[in-house]
Design a protein around this motif. Structure first.
Motif, PDB file in Angstrom:
ATOM      1  N   VAL A   1       9.567  29.051  30.679  1.00  0.00           N
ATOM      2  CA  VAL A   1       9.813  27.737  31.246  1.00  0.00           C
ATOM      3  C   VAL A   1       9.489  27.807  32.734  1.00  0.00           C
ATOM      4  O   VAL A   1       9.800  28.791  33.391  1.00  0.00           O
ATOM      5  CB  VAL A   1      11.279  27.305  31.028  1.00  0.00           C
ATOM      6  CG1 VAL A   1      11.581  26.016  31.738  1.00  0.00           C
ATOM      7  CG2 VAL A   1      11.594  27.185  29.561  1.00  0.00           C
ATOM      8  N   CYS A   3       9.978  25.864  36.402  1.00  0.00           N
ATOM      9  CA  CYS A   3      10.684  24.856  37.199  1.00  0.00           C
ATOM     10  C   CYS A   3       9.954  24.787  38.531  1.00  0.00           C
ATOM     11  O   CYS A   3       9.999  25.726  39.319  1.00  0.00           O
ATOM     12  CB  CYS A   3      12.142  25.233  37.396  1.00  0.00           C
ATOM     13  SG  CYS A   3      13.010  24.094  38.498  1.00  0.00           S
ATOM     14  N   ILE A  43      10.536  20.406  35.162  1.00  0.00           N
ATOM     15  CA  ILE A  43      10.749  21.561  34.301  1.00  0.00           C
ATOM     16  C   ILE A  43       9.903  21.352  33.054  1.00  0.00           C
ATOM     17  O   ILE A  43       9.973  20.304  32.422  1.00  0.00           O
ATOM     18  CB  ILE A  43      12.243  21.698  33.934  1.00  0.00           C
ATOM     19  CG1 ILE A  43      13.058  21.895  35.219  1.00  0.00           C
ATOM     20  CG2 ILE A  43      12.459  22.858  32.974  1.00  0.00           C
ATOM     21  CD1 ILE A  43      14.554  21.826  35.013  1.00  0.00           C
ATOM     22  N   ASP A  45       7.413  23.588  29.772  1.00  0.00           N
ATOM     23  CA  ASP A  45       6.981  24.806  29.104  1.00  0.00           C
ATOM     24  C   ASP A  45       5.726  25.313  29.817  1.00  0.00           C
ATOM     25  O   ASP A  45       4.720  24.603  29.896  1.00  0.00           O
ATOM     26  CB  ASP A  45       6.682  24.505  27.633  1.00  0.00           C
ATOM     27  CG  ASP A  45       6.311  25.731  26.820  1.00  0.00           C
ATOM     28  OD1 ASP A  45       5.948  26.772  27.400  1.00  0.00           O
ATOM     29  OD2 ASP A  45       6.395  25.634  25.582  1.00  0.00           O
ATOM     30  N   SER A  46       5.771  26.517  30.345  1.00  0.00           N
ATOM     31  CA  SER A  46       4.643  27.029  31.123  1.00  0.00           C
ATOM     32  C   SER A  46       3.405  27.305  30.270  1.00  0.00           C
ATOM     33  O   SER A  46       2.340  27.598  30.802  1.00  0.00           O
ATOM     34  CB  SER A  46       5.047  28.284  31.892  1.00  0.00           C
ATOM     35  OG  SER A  46       5.581  29.257  31.029  1.00  0.00           O
ATOM     36  N   TYR A  71      13.380  31.852  28.877  1.00  0.00           N
ATOM     37  CA  TYR A  71      14.353  31.040  28.122  1.00  0.00           C
ATOM     38  C   TYR A  71      14.092  31.174  26.632  1.00  0.00           C
ATOM     39  O   TYR A  71      12.982  30.978  26.171  1.00  0.00           O
ATOM     40  CB  TYR A  71      14.211  29.577  28.548  1.00  0.00           C
ATOM     41  CG  TYR A  71      15.135  28.636  27.829  1.00  0.00           C
ATOM     42  CD1 TYR A  71      16.480  28.581  28.159  1.00  0.00           C
ATOM     43  CD2 TYR A  71      14.659  27.816  26.824  1.00  0.00           C
ATOM     44  CE1 TYR A  71      17.329  27.709  27.505  1.00  0.00           C
ATOM     45  CE2 TYR A  71      15.497  26.951  26.162  1.00  0.00           C
ATOM     46  CZ  TYR A  71      16.824  26.894  26.502  1.00  0.00           C
ATOM     47  OH  TYR A  71      17.671  26.034  25.849  1.00  0.00           O
TER      48      TYR A  71
END
Length: 73
Positions: A1, A3, A43, A45-46, A71
């Motif tokens: 994740v 941010c 934020i 999902d990368s 996460y």
């Protein structure tokens, strides 16, 4: 994740972040964009393809804080 916190810069769409959708033919299409606003956090999902939207001279520079969180559900 991921941010991503926007810290300092011009509060315009062209200084934010763009998110892309991968099509069946492997091409990427801009799906949505988030404009830059100081102290805004996004934020996501990368694994989602994303990029800075600073594509013209009007965008100027910006400062961001990128946080990566391991996460698991």
């Amino acid at each position: 994740v991921n941010c991503l916190v926007y810290l300092k810069g011009k509060e315009i769409v062209n200084s934010g972040t763009g998110f892309f959708e991968k099509k069946e033919d492997e091409s990427l299409v801009l799906n949505r964009h988030i404009g830059f606003k100081e102290n805004r956090a996004i934020i996501f999902d990368s694994k989602i393809y994303h990029t800075s939207l600073q594509f013209n001279d009007d965008a100027g520079s910006r400062f961001v804080m990128a946080n990566f969180i391991d996460y698991k559900i």
